[in-house]
Design an enzyme around this catalytic site. Structure first.
Site, PDB file in Angstrom:
ATOM      1  N   GLY A 196       0.768  -1.232   0.000  1.00  0.00           N
ATOM      2  CA  GLY A 196       0.000   0.000   0.000  1.00  0.00           C
ATOM      3  C   GLY A 196       0.801   1.284   0.000  1.00  0.00           C
ATOM      4  CG  ASP A 197       3.582   4.493   1.608  1.00  0.00           C
ATOM      5  OD1 ASP A 197       3.737   5.066   0.507  1.00  0.00           O
ATOM      6  OD2 ASP A 197       3.949   5.011   2.689  1.00  0.00           O
ATOM      7  CG  LEU A 198       6.636  -1.727  -2.305  1.00  0.00           C
ATOM      8  CD1 LEU A 198       7.388  -1.849  -0.988  1.00  0.00           C
ATOM      9  CD2 LEU A 198       6.152  -3.077  -2.772  1.00  0.00           C
TER      10      LEU A 198
END
Length: 289
Positions: A196-198
């Site tokens: 989700g926040d890679l």
């Protein structure tokens, strides 16, 4: 100076913390290396965090840890509360990443994405519905394309325009793309657990060359969400993407869908930081038109 007075008392007591050393990095939290009888630990504190921010992050770490293969590691959660999160310590490498490290990460991420996920949406009904500090609608659904458009892109775009950080013309551009939402999201696939926040800062390589995932905003969704984020700011090499595709082949046309999948992080950055991110959103919308 021990800095123990900057930590919640129950954390110090529960983990028998002897000393705390401040660390650099992070724009919304304080970070420390803790010295304990069991060895060093990493602590993140957020004294004024919105409710559930750190418990949601901890749940994302635990979900990723439950399915991660040997190629990718996830730190163990040692303590979590509304204002503090403590994880096992990672001895981060100071050098660059090589082809072997990149391939290992690509393979490991593909195996995480192949793990069975029950639906699109939340990890658990017992968790607050948020991505990072932002409240979102994570009610489970089977319609990923609608989820991405209606619950992620449209609300973020309205917020960015209302904040004055995005040209109001973006609303018309998105309205013209909305009828193509299913096409832009790509062929239907089983949902995946996504980080989700890679971006590159949330992937760590330790001194032994092992890859780690940190700071997730995890939910069940489409794996191309992670792959698009990986390309937004760089930091992942060709070997990484090649190994991923060998392990879990991507659907045709995934490169053309990257601007659509990059809209959520670009919009979040436009809302938070302004600057040139609004222009990046406009360029992505126009590329898709």
């Amino acid at each position: 100076m021990s800095h123990l007075d900057q930590l919640p008392r129950e954390l110090v007591s529960d983990l028998h913390v002897r000393a705390a050393h401040p660390l650099s990095g992070g724009d919304s939290a304080n970070a420390f290396r803790l010295e304990t009888p069991a060895g060093p630990l990493f602590a993140k504190t957020m004294p004024h965090a919105a409710e559930g921010v750190l418990p949601v992050e901890a749940a994302g770490l635990e979900a990723l840890r439950a399915v991660c293969p040997e190629e990718v590691r996830v730190p163990r959660v040692r303590h979590v509360s509304e204002d503090a999160l403590v994880l096992e310590w990672i001895d981060e490498a100071s050098g660059g990443r090589d082809a072997a490290t990149e391939r290992s990460f690509g393979t490991g991420l593909a195996l995480i994405h192949r793990a069975r996920a029950p639906h699109v949406g939340w990890l658990s009904p017992d968790l607050p519905e948020r991505i990072g500090s932002a409240p979102v609608d994570l009610t489970p659904t089977d319609d990923w394309a609608d989820f991405l458009l209606r619950r992620r892109i449209e609300p973020l775009l309205r917020e960015a325009v209302d904040a004055g950080n995005l040209d109001p013309a973006a609303s018309g551009l998105l309205a013209s793309l909305a009828p193509r939402a299913a096409e832009l999201a790509g062929p239907p696939e089983p949902p995946s657990l996504v980080h989700g926040d890679l971006w590159a800062g949330n992937r760590v390589v330790d001194r032994a060359g092992a890859n780690w995932l940190i700071d997730p905003s995890a939910f069940y969704g489409h794996r191309e969400y992670d792959l698009a984020m990986m390309q937004l700011f760089g930091g992942f090499g060709r070997d990484c993407f090649a190994a991923y595709d060998e392990t879990y082949p991507l659907a045709d046309g995934w490169h053309q869908r990257v601007p659509w999948y990059q809209l959520p992080p670009l919009l979040i950055h436009a809302i938070r930081f302004g600057g040139g991110y609004g222009g990046s959103v406009m360029r992505a919308l126009r590329r898709l038109g």
